[in-house]
Design an enzyme around this catalytic site. Structure first.
Site, PDB file in Angstrom:
ATOM      1  N   LYS A  87       1.661   2.472  10.358  1.00  0.00           N
ATOM      2  CA  LYS A  87       2.003   1.127   9.886  1.00  0.00           C
ATOM      3  C   LYS A  87       2.166   0.126  11.036  1.00  0.00           C
ATOM      4  O   LYS A  87       1.811  -1.039  10.913  1.00  0.00           O
ATOM      5  CB  LYS A  87       3.299   1.160   9.062  1.00  0.00           C
ATOM      6  N   GLU A 109       6.522  -6.503   1.669  1.00  0.00           N
ATOM      7  CA  GLU A 109       6.888  -5.600   0.592  1.00  0.00           C
ATOM      8  C   GLU A 109       7.044  -4.211   1.199  1.00  0.00           C
ATOM      9  O   GLU A 109       6.498  -3.945   2.263  1.00  0.00           O
ATOM     10  CB  GLU A 109       5.780  -5.565  -0.465  1.00  0.00           C
ATOM     11  N   SER A 376      -1.053  10.590   9.344  1.00  0.00           N
ATOM     12  CA  SER A 376      -0.671   9.176   9.296  1.00  0.00           C
ATOM     13  C   SER A 376       0.784   8.927   9.674  1.00  0.00           C
ATOM     14  O   SER A 376       1.142   7.820  10.080  1.00  0.00           O
ATOM     15  CB  SER A 376      -0.951   8.601   7.901  1.00  0.00           C
TER      16      SER A 376
HETATM   17  C1  LIG Z   1       2.420   3.940   3.900  1.00  0.00           C
HETATM   18  C2  LIG Z   1       1.910   5.279   4.283  1.00  0.00           C
HETATM   19  C3  LIG Z   1       0.698   5.789   3.763  1.00  0.00           C
HETATM   20  C4  LIG Z   1      -0.111   5.078   2.718  1.00  0.00           C
HETATM   21  O1  LIG Z   1      -0.603   3.830   3.077  1.00  0.00           O
HETATM   22  P1  LIG Z   1      -2.145   3.564   3.390  1.00  0.00           P
HETATM   23  O2  LIG Z   1      -2.246   2.086   3.405  1.00  0.00           O
HETATM   24  O3  LIG Z   1      -2.950   4.190   2.299  1.00  0.00           O
HETATM   25  O4  LIG Z   1      -2.426   4.182   4.708  1.00  0.00           O
HETATM   26  C5  LIG Z   1       0.255   7.017   4.230  1.00  0.00           C
HETATM   27  N1  LIG Z   1       0.947   7.729   5.141  1.00  0.00           N
HETATM   28  C6  LIG Z   1       2.114   7.278   5.651  1.00  0.00           C
HETATM   29  C7  LIG Z   1       2.840   8.122   6.656  1.00  0.00           C
HETATM   30  C8  LIG Z   1       2.631   6.045   5.241  1.00  0.00           C
HETATM   31  O5  LIG Z   1       3.801   5.606   5.758  1.00  0.00           O
END
Ligand SMILES: *Cc1c(COP(=O)(O)O)cnc(C)c1O
Length: 396
Positions: A87, A109, A376
């Site tokens: 993020k 948000e 992620s």
């Molecule tokens: C917010 C989040 C996601 C999902 O958001 P995308 O916009 O689809 O990437 C995925 N993994 C983590 C760790 C997140 O914090």
């Protein structure tokens, strides 16, 4: 690639009230200028390096690879970024852009609170005022992140309309932006919403695939055979895919949250179960009921339970360039436990959806193939939910 009106094939666009047009046009104009501005680019690269902790590692998962016995597995470690997820890549870009535009206030948000915490962090760093809209239900489920945002000096506004979850927080943030555009930038958290947001967020997240490509060439002397990423709105996935879209030998696989299964009503798998619709300013695929109303969605991972998907993904799906597969709660939890035990890495439960899909494919591939799975975010935040899922009686 979006056309000048922000369309990816038939998807995307700007389905917004007249009152929001000024804000969106001002943003588009500023972004068109600053994306090519050498000072902006230099400052953003410095923030990535010195604040976000980039480049993130491309980690060879040796034990997983040997245990599964097929393709060589690399993990792209976005979990090691400052604030613990991908993020921050987008937030630093948008906060810098807002500052250049002369804005003094950020709004955002948040669902699980990850994007809210990242935005609150950037606001603290940049000395900007910050307000985060969060569904009331989510403020109760994610009390720690609410505390963190307040600690960072951000005002958290619980949203009680609708189902009091992420989609309602997005609606409320747009409403607030409409009322106050002079000093305020809406720092949207994924590749969704009206043009130019899907392009802006994609560009800032595309640093992920830019790095994967050069790291892969350095380590393996070639491109990967496949790249896996989980998909909520789709920002870490499009960031992981972007610089490979024109490399047809690289398979792109998005992993959606199937929740309790795509044949149940407790799912968030938009590509598998969604239909064409217009919501939150964009034309895309959305989970809907028989009357075309946005359906409630469910996943064990709070970060994936958004009822839509970014328009660029809807188009990659329509073109057949990327493949989207559903992964259930149970499968994601298995990958969460396996990665922790095998590699000593506790991945976010969102990322675990991608890991599961990558593991299953790797087993069936020959040893000369190479895949990359984007982690992620980190999984500390998910330990309590997974323990609960497994029926373990721990007080966290
Ligand atoms: C917010 C989040 C996601 C999902 O958001 P995308 O916009 O689809 O990437 C995925 N993994 C983590 C760790 C997140 O914090």
């Amino acid at each position: 690639m979006a056309d000048e009106r922000g369309r990816f094939g038939v998807f995307g666009g700007q389905y917004i009230p007249e009152t929001l047009m000024n804000a969106v046009n001002e943003l588009e104009e500023a972004y068109t200028h600053f994306r090519k501005d050498p000072d902006f680019i230099r400052e953003l690269e410095q923030l990535y390096r010195e604040v976000a902790n980039r480049p993130s590692r491309l980690y060879y998962a040796k034990k997983m690879t040997e245990d599964l016995g097929g393709a060589k597995i690399y993990l792209k470690r976005e979990d090691l970024n400052f604030t613990g997820a991908h993020k921050i890549n987008n937030v630093l870009g948008q906060a810098l852009l807002a500052k250049k535009m002369g804005k003094t206030r950020l709004i955002a948000e948040t669902g699980a609170g990850q994007h809210g915490v990242a935005t609150a962090t950037a606001a603290a760093m940049f000395g900007m005022e910050c307000v985060v809209f969060m569904g009331k239900v989510d403020t109760e489920r994610q009390a720690l992140n609410v505390y963190k945002m307040r600690l960072l000096g951000t005002k958290v506004v619980p949203v009680t309309s609708g189902t009091a979850t992420l989609k309602d927080a997005v609606s409320e943030a747009f409403r607030e932006w409409t009322n106050r555009i002079a000093d305020t930038h809406y720092c949207l958290g994924s590749v969704m919403g009206p043009h130019p947001f899907p392009t802006i967020v994609r560009d800032f997240q595309s640093v992920i695939s830019r790095e994967i490509k050069s790291q892969m060439l350095e380590k393996e002397g070639r491109l990967p055979d496949a790249v896996y990423a989980c998909v909520g709105g789709g920002s870490n996935a499009i960031g992981s895919f972007y610089h490979f879209i024109d490399d047809p030998s690289v398979q792109l696989i998005g992993c959606e949250a199937a929740g309790r299964g795509v044949d149940t009503f407790e799912t968030a798998a938009t590509i598998s179960t969604g239909k064409l619709g217009i919501f939150h300013g964009m034309k895309s695929l959305f989970c809907q009921n028989e009357y075309g109303q946005i359906a409630p969605v469910y996943s064990i991972s709070a970060g994936l339970d958004y009822p839509g998907i970014g328009p660029e993904h809807a188009n990659l799906h329509a073109l057949g360039r990327a493949r989207y597969i559903p992964v259930t709660d149970e499968q994601a939890v298995q990958a969460f436990e396996y990665t922790s035990r095998m590699e000593g890495i506790i991945p976010a439960i969102e990322s675990s959806h991608a890991i599961y899909a990558g593991m299953e494919d790797a087993k069936k591939m020959s040893r000369d193939k190479v895949i990359v799975i984007t982690v992620s975010g980190r999984g500390d935040k998910d330990c309590a939910a997974v323990a609960r899922y497994r029926g373990e009686d721990i007080s966290l």
